[in-house]
Design an enzyme around this catalytic site. Structure first.
Site, PDB file in Angstrom:
ATOM      1  N   ASP A  60       0.826  -1.204   0.000  1.00  0.00           N
ATOM      2  CA  ASP A  60       0.000   0.000   0.000  1.00  0.00           C
ATOM      3  C   ASP A  60       0.862   1.255   0.000  1.00  0.00           C
ATOM      4  O   ASP A  60       2.074   1.186   0.179  1.00  0.00           O
ATOM      5  CB  ASP A  60      -0.968   0.010   1.201  1.00  0.00           C
ATOM      6  CG  ASP A  60      -0.350  -0.587   2.472  1.00  0.00           C
ATOM      7  OD1 ASP A  60       0.888  -0.517   2.618  1.00  0.00           O
ATOM      8  OD2 ASP A  60      -1.089  -1.125   3.297  1.00  0.00           O
ATOM      9  N   ASN A  91      -7.590  -3.134  14.209  1.00  0.00           N
ATOM     10  CA  ASN A  91      -9.001  -3.302  13.829  1.00  0.00           C
ATOM     11  C   ASN A  91      -9.186  -4.436  12.826  1.00  0.00           C
ATOM     12  O   ASN A  91     -10.252  -4.569  12.232  1.00  0.00           O
ATOM     13  CB  ASN A  91      -9.561  -1.994  13.256  1.00  0.00           C
ATOM     14  CG  ASN A  91      -8.883  -1.592  11.942  1.00  0.00           C
ATOM     15  OD1 ASN A  91      -7.935  -2.251  11.498  1.00  0.00           O
ATOM     16  ND2 ASN A  91      -9.361  -0.520  11.330  1.00  0.00           N
ATOM     17  N   HIS A 111      -7.483  -4.804   9.987  1.00  0.00           N
ATOM     18  CA  HIS A 111      -7.217  -4.510   8.575  1.00  0.00           C
ATOM     19  C   HIS A 111      -6.012  -5.287   8.068  1.00  0.00           C
ATOM     20  O   HIS A 111      -5.121  -5.666   8.824  1.00  0.00           O
ATOM     21  CB  HIS A 111      -7.107  -2.999   8.306  1.00  0.00           C
ATOM     22  CG  HIS A 111      -5.858  -2.328   8.777  1.00  0.00           C
ATOM     23  ND1 HIS A 111      -5.846  -1.032   9.239  1.00  0.00           N
ATOM     24  CD2 HIS A 111      -4.571  -2.739   8.869  1.00  0.00           C
ATOM     25  CE1 HIS A 111      -4.611  -0.702   9.565  1.00  0.00           C
ATOM     26  NE2 HIS A 111      -3.812  -1.716   9.343  1.00  0.00           N
ATOM     27  N   GLU A 117      -9.700  -1.800   5.175  1.00  0.00           N
ATOM     28  CA  GLU A 117     -10.346  -1.577   6.467  1.00  0.00           C
ATOM     29  C   GLU A 117     -11.599  -2.442   6.580  1.00  0.00           C
ATOM     30  O   GLU A 117     -12.090  -2.964   5.569  1.00  0.00           O
ATOM     31  CB  GLU A 117     -10.726  -0.094   6.600  1.00  0.00           C
ATOM     32  CG  GLU A 117      -9.540   0.878   6.506  1.00  0.00           C
ATOM     33  CD  GLU A 117      -8.673   0.922   7.774  1.00  0.00           C
ATOM     34  OE1 GLU A 117      -8.722  -0.021   8.585  1.00  0.00           O
ATOM     35  OE2 GLU A 117      -7.937   1.916   7.936  1.00  0.00           O
TER      36      GLU A 117
END
Ligand code: F6R
Length: 262
Positions: free
Chosen positions: A72, A144, A146, A151
């Protein structure tokens, strides 16, 4: 999925590095002379990169003919920004591992329109395919759940594209910037479908802050609510954890017994 829960950061790094080195060797043995490594940024893989750097110095492996594809990149950071993932990977991977800078590929987050970013993301997918696909993909996991910057809510079949970062992720990554406001709001990330196309996955996680996400990814339902749960869909995924990151696992005894071998 293979799960290793190990007592020290060095053992975590060594075990994960072994997956990468084996992947490089198997790729070469299969006749593909330019292994393709998927590269995560962030804190989790730093120990793994340090072990790989040592293995390069010891002549056990070489990345001179490898290609690296970043997971990313942030959107909108000025070219050359020290925290852009291109710069991070040049610093933390290309230099120490001897991976030539012109063999590092990173999604282009500098493009200024949505159309240009989408075209750049499609081009990134093309470049991965042209390189023959990713042989070993190195991964971390967000608190979380991801994976890459996919996400919660990301499509399990998604491809490289622009995503908004969650406020949780921006807060977690503020440590790399002067302030939380300085963390970009968007990124270009490989999709979950892109990650699943890699031949082998190795995910590294450490610390208590990752325990709930790791438990959801490894033992929870396969769900977009925990994007890292797509690892359950992959035929060759290895998860390497320290004790703190493994505390939420219900099947720990089974993983330890399996790790002990036949
Ligand atoms: C990094 C990436 C992210 C990180 C994750 C964990 O390229 O795609 O998924 O792996 O945010 O970050 P750390 O390791 O800093 O806790």
């Amino acid at each position: 999925m293979e799960v290793f829960v190990l007592p020290t950061a060095q053992q975590v790094a060594l075990r994960a590095a072994r997956v990468v080195v084996d992947g490089v060797r198997e790729t070469l043995a299969s006749g593909r002379s330019e292994p393709v490594i998927g590269l995560a940024t962030g804190s989790s893989p730093l120990g793994l990169y340090a072990v790989l750097s040592g293995a390069v110095s010891a002549g056990e492996v070489s990345f001179e003919r490898a290609r690296g594809f970043a997971l990313d990149e942030y959107v909108g950071l000025p070219a050359g920004h020290a925290e852009s993932y291109r710069q991070v990977l040049l610093r933390e991977v290309c230099g120490p591992l001897g991976l030539p800078a012109d063999r590092l590929h990173v999604p282009d987050g500098s493009l200024s329109s949505e159309e240009a970013l989408a075209a750049g993301a499609a081009d990134y997918e093309r470049r991965i395919a042209e390189a023959g696909g990713v042989d070993v993909q190195i991964l971390g996991i967000g608190a979380n759940g991801h994976l890459g910057f996919n996400e919660p809510g990301s499509a399990l079949t998604s491809r490289t594209r622009v995503k908004r970062l969650s406020e949780r992720t921006r807060a977690d990554n503020a440590r790399f910037f002067d302030s939380r406001d300085a963390v970009p709001t968007h990124c270009v990330t490989q999709g979950l479908g892109t990650v699943l196309d890699a031949r082998r996955l190795v995910l590294v996680a450490s610390g208590p802050g990752k325990a709930a996400a790791v438990a959801a990814a490894v033992e929870g339902p396969l769900s977009a609510s925990c994007p890292a749960s797509v690892l359950q869909w992959h035929a060759d995924a290895v998860v390497v954890l320290d004790e703190a990151a493994g505390t939420g696992l219900a099947n720990r005894d089974y993983y330890d017994a399996s790790a002990a071998g036949l």
